[in-house]
Design a protein around this motif. Structure first.
Motif, mmCIF file in Angstrom:
data_model
loop_
_atom_site.group_PDB
_atom_site.id
_atom_site.type_symbol
_atom_site.label_atom_id
_atom_site.label_comp_id
_atom_site.label_asym_id
_atom_site.label_seq_id
_atom_site.Cartn_x
_atom_site.Cartn_y
_atom_site.Cartn_z
ATOM 1 N N PRO A 7 -33.218 -41.889 31.536
ATOM 2 C CA PRO A 7 -33.153 -43.214 31.538
ATOM 3 C C PRO A 7 -32.264 -43.866 32.804
ATOM 4 C CG PRO A 7 -32.876 -42.743 29.362
ATOM 5 C CD PRO A 7 -32.766 -41.429 30.034
ATOM 6 N N SER A 8 -32.871 -44.963 33.412
ATOM 7 C CA SER A 8 -31.739 -45.454 34.440
ATOM 8 C C SER A 8 -32.209 -46.927 34.688
ATOM 9 C CB SER A 8 -32.178 -44.724 35.950
ATOM 10 O OG SER A 8 -31.669 -45.393 36.889
ATOM 11 N N THR A 9 -31.156 -47.671 34.629
ATOM 12 C CA THR A 9 -31.332 -48.994 35.115
ATOM 13 C C THR A 9 -31.104 -49.178 36.726
ATOM 14 O OG1 THR A 9 -31.139 -49.819 33.023
ATOM 15 C CG2 THR A 9 -30.674 -51.602 34.679
ATOM 16 N N ARG A 10 -29.806 -48.924 37.040
ATOM 17 C CA ARG A 10 -29.115 -49.437 38.192
ATOM 18 C C ARG A 10 -29.779 -48.311 39.271
ATOM 19 N NH1 ARG A 10 -26.009 -50.943 34.689
ATOM 20 N NH2 ARG A 10 -26.818 -49.203 33.403
ATOM 21 N N THR A 11 -29.788 -47.079 39.028
ATOM 22 C CA THR A 11 -30.099 -46.163 40.128
ATOM 23 C C THR A 11 -31.575 -46.411 40.482
ATOM 24 O OG1 THR A 11 -28.589 -44.420 39.156
ATOM 25 C CG2 THR A 11 -30.300 -43.622 40.585
ATOM 26 N N ARG A 12 -32.598 -46.683 39.320
ATOM 27 C CA ARG A 12 -34.048 -46.877 39.529
ATOM 28 C C ARG A 12 -34.044 -48.170 40.469
ATOM 29 N NH1 ARG A 12 -39.178 -46.716 35.971
ATOM 30 N NH2 ARG A 12 -40.534 -47.922 37.439
ATOM 31 N N LEU A 42 -33.895 -36.775 42.657
ATOM 32 C CA LEU A 42 -34.218 -36.520 41.071
ATOM 33 C C LEU A 42 -33.106 -36.725 40.314
ATOM 34 C CD1 LEU A 42 -35.795 -34.830 39.269
ATOM 35 C CD2 LEU A 42 -34.470 -32.756 39.949
ATOM 36 N N ARG A 43 -33.332 -37.124 39.054
ATOM 37 C CA ARG A 43 -32.276 -37.441 38.081
ATOM 38 C C ARG A 43 -32.612 -36.483 36.929
ATOM 39 N NH1 ARG A 43 -29.483 -42.446 35.100
ATOM 40 N NH2 ARG A 43 -28.730 -42.602 37.063
ATOM 41 N N THR A 44 -31.840 -35.216 36.700
ATOM 42 C CA THR A 44 -31.935 -34.305 35.692
ATOM 43 C C THR A 44 -30.785 -34.187 35.114
ATOM 44 O OG1 THR A 44 -32.614 -32.173 35.987
ATOM 45 C CG2 THR A 44 -31.496 -32.926 37.755
ATOM 46 N N HIS A 96 -22.876 -33.853 38.371
ATOM 47 C CA HIS A 96 -22.581 -34.617 39.786
ATOM 48 C C HIS A 96 -23.081 -36.065 39.375
ATOM 49 C CE1 HIS A 96 -20.441 -31.336 41.724
ATOM 50 N NE2 HIS A 96 -21.742 -30.686 41.219
ATOM 51 N N HIS A 97 -22.578 -37.130 40.184
ATOM 52 C CA HIS A 97 -23.421 -38.331 40.435
ATOM 53 C C HIS A 97 -22.848 -38.872 41.897
ATOM 54 C CE1 HIS A 97 -25.460 -41.638 39.685
ATOM 55 N NE2 HIS A 97 -25.171 -42.255 38.436
ATOM 56 N N PRO A 98 -23.097 -38.246 42.714
ATOM 57 C CA PRO A 98 -22.675 -38.527 44.043
ATOM 58 C C PRO A 98 -23.044 -39.773 44.616
ATOM 59 C CG PRO A 98 -24.212 -36.810 44.532
ATOM 60 C CD PRO A 98 -24.081 -36.998 42.908
ATOM 61 N N CYS A 99 -24.221 -40.325 44.361
ATOM 62 C CA CYS A 99 -24.712 -41.811 44.899
ATOM 63 C C CYS A 99 -23.840 -42.808 44.161
ATOM 64 C CB CYS A 99 -26.082 -41.966 44.326
ATOM 65 S SG CYS A 99 -27.315 -40.896 45.329
ATOM 66 N N GLN A 100 -23.254 -42.669 42.816
ATOM 67 C CA GLN A 100 -22.505 -43.333 42.360
ATOM 68 C C GLN A 100 -21.232 -43.459 42.912
ATOM 69 O OE1 GLN A 100 -22.780 -45.572 39.333
ATOM 70 N NE2 GLN A 100 -20.964 -46.457 40.027
ATOM 71 N N ALA A 101 -20.505 -42.187 43.237
ATOM 72 C CA ALA A 101 -19.511 -42.169 43.888
ATOM 73 C C ALA A 101 -19.586 -42.910 45.237
ATOM 74 C CB ALA A 101 -18.959 -40.753 43.993
ATOM 75 N N HIS A 122 -16.252 -49.267 36.608
ATOM 76 C CA HIS A 122 -16.880 -48.347 35.463
ATOM 77 C C HIS A 122 -18.257 -48.380 36.279
ATOM 78 C CE1 HIS A 122 -19.042 -47.718 32.004
ATOM 79 N NE2 HIS A 122 -18.065 -47.807 31.109
ATOM 80 N N ASP A 123 -18.883 -47.355 36.156
ATOM 81 C CA ASP A 123 -20.262 -46.835 36.681
ATOM 82 C C ASP A 123 -21.233 -47.532 35.920
ATOM 83 O OD1 ASP A 123 -19.259 -44.818 34.831
ATOM 84 O OD2 ASP A 123 -20.902 -43.675 35.496
ATOM 85 N N LEU A 124 -21.046 -47.823 34.418
ATOM 86 C CA LEU A 124 -22.190 -48.701 33.794
ATOM 87 C C LEU A 124 -23.350 -47.497 33.333
ATOM 88 C CD1 LEU A 124 -22.195 -52.051 35.553
ATOM 89 C CD2 LEU A 124 -21.136 -51.186 33.547
ATOM 90 N N PRO A 125 -23.889 -47.638 32.306
ATOM 91 C CA PRO A 125 -23.568 -48.845 31.271
ATOM 92 C C PRO A 125 -22.501 -48.704 30.605
ATOM 93 C CG PRO A 125 -25.188 -47.249 30.542
ATOM 94 C CD PRO A 125 -25.095 -46.793 31.886
HETATM 95 N N1 CP Z 1 -24.468 -45.696 36.738
HETATM 96 C C1 CP Z 1 -25.693 -45.497 36.537
HETATM 97 O O1 CP Z 1 -26.161 -44.396 37.223
HETATM 98 O O2 CP Z 1 -26.577 -46.265 35.976
HETATM 99 P P1 CP Z 1 -28.112 -46.036 35.496
HETATM 100 O O3 CP Z 1 -27.897 -44.777 34.427
HETATM 101 O O4 CP Z 1 -28.493 -47.321 34.756
HETATM 102 O O5 CP Z 1 -28.875 -45.696 36.768
#
Ligand code: CP
Length: 299
Positions: A49-54, A100-102, A127-132, A257-260
């Motif tokens: 699942p994703s809110t922000r990234t999507r 890709l989110r995996t 890793h979550h480099p886009c968030q960083a 905070h990267d959320l959620p």
């Molecule tokens: N921070 C982050 O990646 O949020 P989502 O999981 O909602 O995409």
């Protein structure tokens, strides 16, 4: 020439990271000023699942003049056993880049090995480099220069902590991580060769925040950790970002905070919704940072 990829963020040099953050600030000021993806499409595959990234990728690609093909992995033949290699070969014939989110970094690596177009990591187990990138952009807005800034990360040293350590140190940030035993970042994490900052590990959150311009945290139970939720909550109970911890950081320090978020667990509602947060700016900055990243990847 092989395509550029963005799997861990360490594909960037320090100079490229600086330039990317500069560009993200320009794009934030003028969101419709680039047509880098005009007439091109980007595939975005979500296994989780994703809110922000999507939303930030979809809208950001639209603002760059492109088209986002958003795919749930269960809609793809990948879910029925088609090889990542074959998926990469096919998608490369249609799109300019693939996100890709995996849960498995190995799938990203296999896609990257066979893709003729850039592969980008929209969150993996490691890793979550886009968030960083968005986080460094947020720090840049607050601190002007990242060189020598101290960023404290409190809690579970998960994928985002690892990406903050790698990309933060590349940008010149001194990353101080406070985690309980069993939840710390691995000792042998190799920092980028051109890292200008540092990574220091603590167990005491109050030691980590001393002199910090920002205090960052993430959930105690990440996606995939649900089976161990009770023991995680117990181990991490002393690692909550609250007003007392922020008061122990540098004057003017703010929360990240990267959320959620789970208010009342890793962060108090008073901090999450209070005057000393830049958390919602981080969420917005995902779009600006990722647009600069897409420009760099398809250049
Ligand atoms: N921070 C982050 O990646 O949020 P989502 O999981 O909602 O995409």
């Amino acid at each position: 020439m092989p395509p550029r990829h963005f799997l861990t963020g360490t594909e960037l040099t320090a100079e490229e990271l600086d330039a990317l953050l500069d560009r993200a600030l320009e794009l934030k000021r003028e969101p419709l000023s680039s047509n880098a993806l005009a007439g091109r499409s980007v595939a975005l595959i979500f296994e989780k699942p994703s809110t922000r990234t999507r939303v930030s990728f979809d809208v950001g690609i639209h603002e760059l003049g492109g088209h986002a093909v958003v795919l749930r992995s269960d809609e793809l033949q990948l879910s029925r056993g088609e090889a990542p290699r074959d998926t990469a070969l096919v998608l490369s014939r249609h799109v300019a880049a693939v996100g890709l989110r995996t849960g498995a970094d190995a799938i990203l690596e296999e896609l990257a090995a066979y893709s003729a177009v850039p592969i980008l990591n929209m969150l993996s187990a490691g890793h979550h480099p886009c968030q960083a990138l968005a986080d460094l952009l947020t720090l840049r807005e607050a601190c002007a220069s990242l060189e020598g800034v101290r960023l404290a990360y409190i809690g579970d040293a998960n994928n985002i902590a690892r990406s903050l350590a790698l990309l933060g140190s590349l940008a010149g940030v001194h990353v101080a991580l406070a985690s309980p035993a069993g939840y710390a970042l691995e000792d042998d994490l190799a920092l980028p060769a051109s890292a200008r900052g540092s990574v220091t590990r603590y167990t005491d959150p109050y030691e980590a925040v001393r002199g910090a311009a920002a205090v960052y945290t993430d959930v105690w139970v990440s996606m995939g950790d649900e089976a161990t939720a009770a023991e995680r909550r117990s181990a991490l109970a002393g690692y909550r970002v609250d007003d007392a911890l922020l008061n122990a950081a540098a004057p003017g320090a703010f929360a990240m905070h990267d959320l959620p978020a789970h208010p009342g667990e890793e962060i108090t509602p008073e901090v999450l919704y209070g005057a000393r947060e830049r958390i919602w700016d981080q969420a917005e900055n995902r779009r600006h940072a990722q647009k600069a990243l897409l420009e760099w990847l398809v250049a």
